[in-house]
Design an enzyme around this catalytic site. Structure first.
Site, mmCIF file in Angstrom:
data_model
loop_
_atom_site.group_PDB
_atom_site.id
_atom_site.type_symbol
_atom_site.label_atom_id
_atom_site.label_comp_id
_atom_site.label_asym_id
_atom_site.label_seq_id
_atom_site.Cartn_x
_atom_site.Cartn_y
_atom_site.Cartn_z
ATOM 1 C CG ASP A 23 -1.944 1.063 1.265
ATOM 2 O OD1 ASP A 23 -2.256 1.351 0.198
ATOM 3 O OD2 ASP A 23 -2.520 1.589 2.452
ATOM 4 C CG HIS A 75 1.877 0.402 -8.649
ATOM 5 N ND1 HIS A 75 1.486 0.118 -7.659
ATOM 6 C CD2 HIS A 75 0.913 0.847 -9.506
ATOM 7 C CE1 HIS A 75 0.245 0.730 -7.547
ATOM 8 N NE2 HIS A 75 -0.161 1.095 -8.610
ATOM 9 C CG LEU A 113 9.904 -17.412 1.666
ATOM 10 C CD1 LEU A 113 9.622 -17.148 3.249
ATOM 11 C CD2 LEU A 113 10.437 -16.184 1.061
HETATM 12 C C1 FPP Z 1 -1.270 -0.397 -3.368
HETATM 13 O O1 FPP Z 1 -0.541 0.942 -3.548
HETATM 14 C C2 FPP Z 1 -0.653 -1.441 -4.318
HETATM 15 C C3 FPP Z 1 -1.021 -1.849 -5.455
HETATM 16 C C4 FPP Z 1 -2.640 -1.928 -5.838
HETATM 17 C C5 FPP Z 1 -0.550 -2.789 -6.438
HETATM 18 C C6 FPP Z 1 0.790 -3.481 -5.912
HETATM 19 C C7 FPP Z 1 1.184 -4.823 -6.692
HETATM 20 C C8 FPP Z 1 2.200 -4.761 -7.547
HETATM 21 C C9 FPP Z 1 3.238 -3.632 -7.738
HETATM 22 C C10 FPP Z 1 2.386 -5.641 -8.565
HETATM 23 C C11 FPP Z 1 3.411 -6.404 -8.251
HETATM 24 C C12 FPP Z 1 3.268 -7.640 -7.464
HETATM 25 C C13 FPP Z 1 4.212 -8.718 -7.601
HETATM 26 C C14 FPP Z 1 3.728 -9.816 -6.416
HETATM 27 C C15 FPP Z 1 5.225 -8.741 -8.113
HETATM 28 P P1 FPP Z 1 -1.857 2.068 -3.970
HETATM 29 O O2 FPP Z 1 -1.753 2.400 -5.558
HETATM 30 O O3 FPP Z 1 -2.796 1.590 -3.359
HETATM 31 O O4 FPP Z 1 -1.141 3.119 -3.049
HETATM 32 P P2 FPP Z 1 -1.914 4.350 -2.464
HETATM 33 O O5 FPP Z 1 -2.679 3.914 -1.560
HETATM 34 O O6 FPP Z 1 -0.968 5.198 -2.149
HETATM 35 O O7 FPP Z 1 -2.779 5.041 -3.467
#
Ligand code: FPP
Length: 188
Positions: free
Chosen positions: A22, A39, A133
């Site tokens: 997050d 991301h 793991l």
């Molecule tokens: C939350 O940040 C994150 C996500 C919705 C996506 C995270 C997933 C990846 C980076 C994909 C890769 C995953 C793997 C396992 C390789 P947000 O956008 O909600 O942040 P915010 O709360 O600041 O808006």
């Protein structure tokens, strides 16, 4: 662990760490970058988290990466997240496998692009015998969806209502066989 200035007694190491990714978007926006840059940076951090988990002897690491609600994000962000998962598998799988990481997926694969589904399934198969793991990747995962999926399978298996116990339901969850998390981290 090499370079670590302290040691942690093994009994203090959590067996299962779960991490909710997050704050990637806010991190990027606060630097004037597109959300996808956040991301990508989050994914880089993930690599360090996985390495440290292996080194410290954590046995299960669950990453909540893409929730069923995340389909509601702008299409280009969704596409970018699918690409990141594909790219991580392409670039990191061999190294992860060498380190003894067993990849598992939790959630529904069905809605992902067919080539990505295939890639995920191949990655699960390629790492199934690794045992240092277990890395559970929650991708297209939702808590309610997990319950729906469990009920559907319990009904398909014709389990009589009086046999539906806590222990039985646990066996039908995506996380069957994984102990409950000892530590849940929500990055932000
Ligand atoms: C939350 O940040 C994150 C996500 C919705 C996506 C995270 C997933 C990846 C980076 C994909 C890769 C995953 C793997 C396992 C390789 P947000 O956008 O909600 O942040 P915010 O709360 O600041 O808006």
């Amino acid at each position: 662990m090499a370079g670590t200035p302290f040691t942690i007694p093994p009994e203090k190491i959590p067996r299962h760490v779960a991490m909710i990714m997050d704050g990637n978007g806010r991190w990027a926006l606060s630097r004037g970058l597109p959300r996808l840059a956040g991301h990508k940076a989050g994914t880089e951090n993930l690599r360090r988290v996985i390495r440290s988990s292996v080194e410290f002897g954590v046995k299960y690491l669950t990453i909540y990466a893409f929730s069923t609600e995340n389909w509601g994000r702008p299409p280009e962000e969704v596409k970018g997240l699918m690409f990141i998962l594909e790219d991580v598998i392409d670039r990191e799988l061999a190294e992860l496998s060498k380190e003894g990481v067993q990849l598992r997926h939790i959630g529904r694969l069905e809605r992902l692009p067919p080539n990505l589904q295939e890639k995920v399934l191949d990655a699960l198969d390629a790492t199934k015998d690794n045992d240092r793991l277990v890395l559970n990747v929650a991708f297209n995962y939702g808590g309610r969806d997990e319950i729906i999926n469990a009920i559907q399978h319990i009904m398909k298996d014709g389990v009589p209502p009086e046999e539906v116990t806590d222990e039985l339901v646990s066996r039908y969850l995506y996380t069957a066989g994984t102990p409950d998390p000892d530590l849940i981290i929500r990055t932000s």
